[in-house]
Design a protein around this motif. Structure first.
Motif, short mmCIF file in Angstrom:
data_model
loop_
_atom_site.label_atom_id
_atom_site.label_comp_id
_atom_site.label_asym_id
_atom_site.label_seq_id
_atom_site.Cartn_x
_atom_site.Cartn_y
_atom_site.Cartn_z
N LEU A 1 0.61 -18.28 22.73
CA LEU A 1 -0.72 -18.97 22.54
C LEU A 1 -1.03 -19.92 23.67
O LEU A 1 0.06 -20.71 24.20
CB LEU A 1 -0.83 -19.52 21.30
CG LEU A 1 -0.61 -18.43 20.04
CD1 LEU A 1 -0.45 -19.10 18.87
CD2 LEU A 1 -2.05 -17.67 20.01
N ARG A 2 -2.10 -19.94 24.10
CA ARG A 2 -2.45 -21.11 25.16
C ARG A 2 -2.10 -22.40 24.85
O ARG A 2 -1.70 -23.34 25.70
CB ARG A 2 -4.00 -20.88 25.55
CG ARG A 2 -4.49 -19.50 26.16
CD ARG A 2 -5.73 -19.64 26.69
NE ARG A 2 -6.67 -20.82 26.29
CZ ARG A 2 -7.53 -20.82 25.06
NH1 ARG A 2 -7.69 -19.23 24.72
NH2 ARG A 2 -8.31 -21.60 24.62
N GLU B 1 -7.55 -12.13 22.32
CA GLU B 1 -7.19 -11.96 23.62
C GLU B 1 -7.67 -13.61 24.18
O GLU B 1 -6.96 -14.32 25.08
CB GLU B 1 -8.00 -10.95 24.72
CG GLU B 1 -7.38 -9.86 24.50
CD GLU B 1 -5.87 -9.69 24.60
OE1 GLU B 1 -5.36 -10.19 25.69
OE2 GLU B 1 -5.41 -8.84 23.91
N GLN B 2 -8.69 -14.24 23.73
CA GLN B 2 -9.46 -15.62 24.05
C GLN B 2 -8.26 -16.41 23.62
O GLN B 2 -8.17 -17.75 24.37
CB GLN B 2 -10.59 -15.75 23.42
CG GLN B 2 -10.49 -16.11 21.84
CD GLN B 2 -12.05 -16.03 21.51
OE1 GLN B 2 -12.74 -16.69 21.78
NE2 GLN B 2 -12.18 -15.35 20.34
N TYR B 3 -7.19 -16.47 22.91
CA TYR B 3 -6.42 -17.12 22.49
C TYR B 3 -5.02 -17.13 23.05
O TYR B 3 -4.16 -18.26 22.87
CB TYR B 3 -6.08 -17.47 20.81
CG TYR B 3 -7.45 -17.28 20.18
CD1 TYR B 3 -8.31 -18.53 20.23
CD2 TYR B 3 -7.77 -16.38 19.32
CE1 TYR B 3 -9.44 -18.46 19.66
CE2 TYR B 3 -8.97 -16.33 18.63
CZ TYR B 3 -9.89 -17.43 19.03
OH TYR B 3 -11.11 -17.36 18.24
N LEU B 4 -4.70 -16.15 24.00
CA LEU B 4 -3.54 -15.82 24.16
C LEU B 4 -3.15 -16.05 25.57
O LEU B 4 -3.95 -16.02 26.57
CB LEU B 4 -3.17 -14.30 24.03
CG LEU B 4 -3.41 -13.88 22.72
CD1 LEU B 4 -3.17 -12.17 22.60
CD2 LEU B 4 -2.56 -14.43 21.67
N SER B 5 -1.82 -16.23 25.99
CA SER B 5 -1.36 -16.35 27.49
C SER B 5 -0.28 -15.32 27.68
O SER B 5 -0.03 -15.10 28.70
CB SER B 5 -0.71 -17.88 27.79
OG SER B 5 0.29 -18.03 26.99
N PHE C 1 -6.19 -18.86 16.46
CA PHE C 1 -5.47 -17.62 16.43
C PHE C 1 -4.96 -17.41 14.70
O PHE C 1 -5.11 -16.59 14.02
CB PHE C 1 -4.32 -17.67 16.94
CG PHE C 1 -3.64 -16.26 17.06
CD1 PHE C 1 -4.03 -15.06 17.75
CD2 PHE C 1 -2.51 -16.07 16.25
CE1 PHE C 1 -3.39 -14.15 17.79
CE2 PHE C 1 -1.71 -14.93 16.23
CZ PHE C 1 -2.25 -13.94 17.09
N ASP C 2 -4.31 -18.63 14.21
CA ASP C 2 -4.14 -18.41 13.07
C ASP C 2 -4.94 -18.35 11.88
O ASP C 2 -5.06 -17.54 10.85
CB ASP C 2 -3.41 -19.88 12.43
CG ASP C 2 -2.12 -20.10 13.07
OD1 ASP C 2 -1.39 -19.21 13.58
OD2 ASP C 2 -1.58 -21.28 13.28
N GLU C 3 -6.35 -18.70 12.07
CA GLU C 3 -7.46 -18.51 11.22
C GLU C 3 -8.03 -17.06 11.49
O GLU C 3 -8.28 -16.32 10.46
CB GLU C 3 -8.75 -19.45 11.76
CG GLU C 3 -8.65 -20.86 11.27
CD GLU C 3 -9.97 -21.47 11.85
OE1 GLU C 3 -11.01 -21.15 11.72
OE2 GLU C 3 -9.65 -22.79 12.11
N VAL D 1 3.76 -20.04 19.52
CA VAL D 1 4.41 -18.49 19.45
C VAL D 1 4.16 -18.16 18.06
O VAL D 1 4.40 -18.77 17.07
CB VAL D 1 5.99 -18.15 19.82
CG1 VAL D 1 6.22 -16.78 19.70
CG2 VAL D 1 6.07 -18.69 21.12
N ARG D 2 3.58 -16.70 17.98
CA ARG D 2 3.60 -16.22 16.52
C ARG D 2 4.09 -14.79 16.92
O ARG D 2 4.00 -14.19 17.85
CB ARG D 2 2.14 -15.99 16.18
CG ARG D 2 1.24 -17.17 15.90
CD ARG D 2 1.67 -18.19 15.00
NE ARG D 2 1.00 -19.29 14.84
CZ ARG D 2 1.19 -20.55 15.32
NH1 ARG D 2 2.19 -20.51 16.38
NH2 ARG D 2 0.27 -21.48 14.97
N VAL D 3 5.09 -14.47 15.70
CA VAL D 3 5.76 -13.14 15.68
C VAL D 3 5.20 -12.25 14.48
O VAL D 3 5.16 -12.90 13.43
CB VAL D 3 7.10 -13.36 15.86
CG1 VAL D 3 7.89 -12.13 15.71
CG2 VAL D 3 7.77 -14.22 17.02
#
Length: 106
Positions: free
Chosen positions: A13-14, A84-88, A22-24, A54-56
């Motif tokens: 996550l960014r 995608e808007q939350y990820l790196s 992202f969690d929501e 990080v989320r797994v």
């Protein structure tokens, strides 16, 4: 244990704000999975110790067809479009079951 299909997905996550959003998104998606996916045996979101951005995901399905049914659900499509808007970064590992212990199906 010849049936079963799984995957592990690692999301990077960014920043903290992106992680919260992202969690929501995950929480909303999980509601759809719980109510509409009998072929999804396990779908768990983890935060690795010491890695707050990080989320797994650990996902286990009855078979590949159940995974494909999961991918076709509107809640999953929404998740895929919005994440995608939350990820790196993201890393996906597909898993074929060869043995183990599983909880009995109800």
């Amino acid at each position: 244990m010849s049936e079963g299909f799984g995957l592990v997905v690692r999301f990077l996550l960014r920043d903290q704000e992106a992680a919260a959003a992202f969690d929501e998104l995950c929480a909303t998606t999980l509601e759809g999975i719980k109510s509409a996916e009998p072929g999804t045996l396990t779908y768990v979101v983890h935060v690795p110790e010491g890695e707050p951005l990080v989320r797994v995901f650990y996902e286990l399905y009855v078979d590949r067809a159940a995974f494909e049914a999961h991918e076709a659900q509107s809640h999953t499509k929404h998740f895929l479009a919005e994440r995608e808007q939350y990820l790196s970064g993201v890393e996906v590992t597909f898993l074929d079951v060869i043995g183990g212990k599983a909880a009995a199906l109800q």
